[in-house]
Design a protein around this motif. Structure first.
Motif, PDB file in Angstrom:
ATOM      1  N   ILE A   1       0.814  -1.085  -0.008  1.00 10.26           N
ATOM      2  CA  ILE A   1      -0.060  -0.103  -0.019  1.00 10.26           C
ATOM      3  C   ILE A   1       0.900   1.218  -0.127  1.00 10.26           C
ATOM      4  O   ILE A   1       1.846   1.427   1.147  1.00 10.26           O
ATOM      5  CB  ILE A   1      -0.758   0.044   1.468  1.00 10.26           C
ATOM      6  CG1 ILE A   1      -1.608  -1.144   1.226  1.00 10.26           C
ATOM      7  CG2 ILE A   1      -1.744   1.169   1.205  1.00 10.26           C
ATOM      8  CD1 ILE A   1      -2.502  -1.486   2.681  1.00 10.26           C
ATOM      9  N   PRO A   2       0.696   2.116  -1.105  1.00  9.49           N
ATOM     10  CA  PRO A   2       1.445   3.216  -0.998  1.00  9.49           C
ATOM     11  C   PRO A   2       1.075   4.216   0.267  1.00  9.49           C
ATOM     12  O   PRO A   2      -0.164   4.176   0.711  1.00  9.49           O
ATOM     13  CB  PRO A   2       1.381   3.916  -2.289  1.00  9.49           C
ATOM     14  CG  PRO A   2       0.220   3.395  -2.841  1.00  9.49           C
ATOM     15  CD  PRO A   2      -0.255   1.988  -2.107  1.00  9.49           C
ATOM     16  N   HIS A   3       1.926   5.386   0.453  1.00  8.07           N
ATOM     17  CA  HIS A   3       1.620   6.419   1.319  1.00  8.07           C
ATOM     18  C   HIS A   3       1.681   5.935   2.926  1.00  8.07           C
ATOM     19  O   HIS A   3       1.411   6.855   3.790  1.00  8.07           O
ATOM     20  CB  HIS A   3      -0.029   6.944   1.092  1.00  8.07           C
ATOM     21  CG  HIS A   3      -0.138   7.631  -0.059  1.00  8.07           C
ATOM     22  ND1 HIS A   3       0.517   9.034  -0.412  1.00  8.07           N
ATOM     23  CD2 HIS A   3      -0.454   7.671  -1.338  1.00  8.07           C
ATOM     24  CE1 HIS A   3       0.271   9.264  -1.519  1.00  8.07           C
ATOM     25  NE2 HIS A   3      -0.269   8.361  -2.069  1.00  8.07           N
ATOM     26  N   ILE A   4       1.762   4.699   3.025  1.00  7.70           N
ATOM     27  CA  ILE A   4       1.760   4.317   4.449  1.00  7.70           C
ATOM     28  C   ILE A   4       2.714   3.124   4.659  1.00  7.70           C
ATOM     29  O   ILE A   4       2.926   2.191   4.217  1.00  7.70           O
ATOM     30  CB  ILE A   4       0.173   3.906   4.957  1.00  7.70           C
ATOM     31  CG1 ILE A   4       0.286   3.454   6.573  1.00  7.70           C
ATOM     32  CG2 ILE A   4      -0.199   2.687   4.099  1.00  7.70           C
ATOM     33  CD1 ILE A   4      -1.063   4.034   6.988  1.00  7.70           C
TER      34      ILE A   4
ATOM     35  N   ILE B   1       3.517  -2.052   4.063  1.00  8.79           N
ATOM     36  CA  ILE B   1       2.505  -3.200   4.420  1.00  8.79           C
ATOM     37  C   ILE B   1       1.910  -4.034   3.004  1.00  8.79           C
ATOM     38  O   ILE B   1       1.551  -3.118   2.079  1.00  8.79           O
ATOM     39  CB  ILE B   1       1.242  -2.335   5.156  1.00  8.79           C
ATOM     40  CG1 ILE B   1       1.823  -1.762   6.283  1.00  8.79           C
ATOM     41  CG2 ILE B   1       0.226  -3.348   5.468  1.00  8.79           C
ATOM     42  CD1 ILE B   1       1.048  -0.378   6.505  1.00  8.79           C
ATOM     43  N   LYS B   2       1.987  -5.043   3.007  1.00  5.05           N
ATOM     44  CA  LYS B   2       1.614  -5.771   1.931  1.00  5.05           C
ATOM     45  C   LYS B   2       0.228  -5.726   1.784  1.00  5.05           C
ATOM     46  O   LYS B   2      -0.659  -5.624   2.712  1.00  5.05           O
ATOM     47  CB  LYS B   2       1.855  -7.249   2.047  1.00  5.05           C
ATOM     48  CG  LYS B   2       3.395  -7.585   1.682  1.00  5.05           C
ATOM     49  CD  LYS B   2       3.392  -8.923   1.665  1.00  5.05           C
ATOM     50  CE  LYS B   2       5.121  -9.301   1.539  1.00  5.05           C
ATOM     51  NZ  LYS B   2       5.448 -10.683   1.991  1.00  5.05           N
ATOM     52  N   ARG B   3      -0.237  -5.623   0.548  1.00  5.11           N
ATOM     53  CA  ARG B   3      -2.029  -5.521   0.446  1.00  5.11           C
ATOM     54  C   ARG B   3      -2.548  -6.547   1.061  1.00  5.11           C
ATOM     55  O   ARG B   3      -3.981  -6.404   0.987  1.00  5.11           O
ATOM     56  CB  ARG B   3      -2.213  -5.483  -1.165  1.00  5.11           C
ATOM     57  CG  ARG B   3      -1.843  -3.921  -1.580  1.00  5.11           C
ATOM     58  CD  ARG B   3      -2.065  -3.624  -3.228  1.00  5.11           C
ATOM     59  NE  ARG B   3      -1.689  -2.355  -3.640  1.00  5.11           N
ATOM     60  CZ  ARG B   3      -2.307  -1.457  -3.708  1.00  5.11           C
ATOM     61  NH1 ARG B   3      -3.775  -1.347  -3.401  1.00  5.11           N
ATOM     62  NH2 ARG B   3      -1.910  -0.333  -4.108  1.00  5.11           N
TER      63      ARG B   3
ATOM     64  N   GLN C   1       4.063  11.457   0.091  1.00  5.55           N
ATOM     65  CA  GLN C   1       3.981  11.652   1.798  1.00  5.55           C
ATOM     66  C   GLN C   1       3.658  10.443   2.300  1.00  5.55           C
ATOM     67  O   GLN C   1       2.667   9.669   1.985  1.00  5.55           O
ATOM     68  CB  GLN C   1       3.068  12.838   1.703  1.00  5.55           C
ATOM     69  CG  GLN C   1       2.689  13.232   3.148  1.00  5.55           C
ATOM     70  CD  GLN C   1       1.736  14.186   3.433  1.00  5.55           C
ATOM     71  OE1 GLN C   1       1.359  15.054   2.270  1.00  5.55           O
ATOM     72  NE2 GLN C   1       1.404  14.459   4.510  1.00  5.55           N
TER      73      GLN C   1
ATOM     74  N   ILE D   1       2.619   8.463   6.003  1.00  9.89           N
ATOM     75  CA  ILE D   1       2.255   8.187   7.136  1.00  9.89           C
ATOM     76  C   ILE D   1       2.733   6.976   7.893  1.00  9.89           C
ATOM     77  O   ILE D   1       2.629   5.814   7.056  1.00  9.89           O
ATOM     78  CB  ILE D   1       0.651   8.272   7.265  1.00  9.89           C
ATOM     79  CG1 ILE D   1       0.143   9.905   6.957  1.00  9.89           C
ATOM     80  CG2 ILE D   1       0.140   7.756   8.641  1.00  9.89           C
ATOM     81  CD1 ILE D   1      -1.097  10.125   6.865  1.00  9.89           C
TER      82      ILE D   1
ATOM     83  N   VAL E   1       3.039   3.919  10.888  1.00  6.49           N
ATOM     84  CA  VAL E   1       2.239   3.523  11.912  1.00  6.49           C
ATOM     85  C   VAL E   1       3.439   2.870  13.024  1.00  6.49           C
ATOM     86  O   VAL E   1       4.064   1.894  12.372  1.00  6.49           O
ATOM     87  CB  VAL E   1       1.238   2.377  11.988  1.00  6.49           C
ATOM     88  CG1 VAL E   1       0.633   1.761  13.030  1.00  6.49           C
ATOM     89  CG2 VAL E   1       0.407   2.823  10.723  1.00  6.49           C
TER      90      VAL E   1
END
Lengths: 258, 258
Positions: free
Chosen positions: A19-22, A56-58, A120, A122, A124
């Motif tokens: 997942i991009p962006h995270i 994170i893998k989809r 950008q 984010i 966790v």
């Protein structure tokens, strides 16, 4: 990720699998005999130290991604993992532009125009605690170095990872009052002094000797064994162990030790 | 977002202004005179109740996005906001496919192929607490309804929001032992019974009357005023107020009330 081909595919086509962006970042604390350490890595082609992490893998739940990252670096599976905070700030984009450009150069690609890593991000934050003497540190194609540092002698970290470590420590210390801890950090059978020392080290402060052990016994988490350890002429303290069923339940539900 | 034109632009071009793949959800708790409530909304064109939330502008920090969402629904600015957990699961994509299709239909677009809203979404959960009697609830073009529900009589929520509420309550209750609370939820001057009732209501359990007040006084967070309230022939309890400087500091640093 072990080969150059896999690394190149990750950079070019990673968005198909991740997942991009995270991203996630993991503060992995290591305890052993009154020492508290933190696992740090150096990314390939980047000088400074930082927390291990990744995308994170989809197909993954968040905690599965964290678990995979922790296992890849330490060899240890199924550690106690807790989120401490999620970090999002428009400024975080700057960090990525700098670093991932080096990565593109490393695999011989000129332009990062439109690349999924140029976003950008984010992140966790998860923390874990383990016995550092039981880990086998591992690097891979994206990780140049990997090492334990004493918590009181950390180098200045890259990106916003100094803030992450401070927040991870804070949350871990709050959690000590609400979740049991110690399994896989103490011997199977231990004295009250040993578990007391664990709490003092993690909290980085002196505690009344009966403070945590007393509460753990009252909650049925600690079982007194019919066995003593001989540590001197007139000293043979009782041994204790965790009641694993109650421990697992308390971990799930949380409880107030205070 | 107030007009149909803005709504349509959000759906078609929202990715230019908001970060895709990541949202926030807010559990806004409302306290007033021993009642605890939760703010729920109904999205436009969707039947069930859920938590208010939204996307993060590319120019916003996470907490700013949460603050904006809370303000848009309640009219209250700068509430005490805390993250409770971030939710990520491959299954979360299903929720979005269903709902956002209704939104596309609502603005008269046939296909959602390639639309930025059709993505697996990871959501950052924030909780806030306020005095529900001081709020002015507001809907907008994406929100059909907005209402306070008693915490013990919540409807079944959409998506994974039942789990979110349970986690928000859990984290809020853990935080009660580490952060001060009560400012903007109690009158400026209050009795020890009133702050005791606040803690009992938020924790949903009976507490020793001196439990929290005693700790708050010991930490200098509560000031005893030279003033009493007359509530009966022989009853005139002392009034207290918060030391706002110490309160703000404790909020920033966290402390162990236990």
């Amino acid at each position: 990720m072990q080969t150059e081909a896999e690394f190149k595919d990750f950079i070019l086509n990673g968005h198909l699998h991740y997942i991009p962006h995270i991203s996630i970042d993991c503060a992995i604390f290591g305890y052993h005999e009154q020492q508290l350490k933190l696992l740090l890595i150096k990314h390939r082609n980047i000088d400074g130290w930082c927390l291990p992490g990744g995308y994170i893998k989809r197909t993954e739940k968040l905690v599965e991604a964290a678990n995979r990252n922790v296992k890849e670096r330490t060899g240890v599976d199924n550690l106690f993992l807790q989120q401490f905070k999620t970090f999002g700030d428009p400024d975080r984009i700057q960090f990525n532009k700098f670093d991932e450009k080096k990565w593109l150069e490393a695999v011989g690609i000129d332009s990062w125009e439109g690349n999924w890593l140029f976003n950008q991000t984010i992140s966790v934050g998860f923390y874990a605690i383990t016995d550092f003497s039981e880990t086998v540190l591992q690097t891979d194609i994206t990780t140049a170095e990997c090492a334990w540092f004493d918590i009181n002698a950390l180098p200045k970290l890259e990106y916003d990872h100094d803030e992450m470590v401070s927040d991870a420590l804070h949350t871990m210390r709050v959690h000590l009052y609400h979740y049991p801890i110690g399994l896989n950090m103490l011997p199977e059978k231990f004295t009250l002094s040993e578990i007391h020392a664990l709490y003092e080290t993690l909290l980085d402060k002196k505690l009344d000797i009966s403070n945590f052990p007393k509460k753990l016994i009252a909650l049925g988490l600690l079982k007194k064994l019919d066995e003593k350890r001989s540590i001197g002429a007139h000293r043979s303290p009782h041994l204790y162990s965790f009641d694993k069923e109650k421990y697992e339940l308390a971990l799930k539900e949380g409880l107030v030790l205070s």
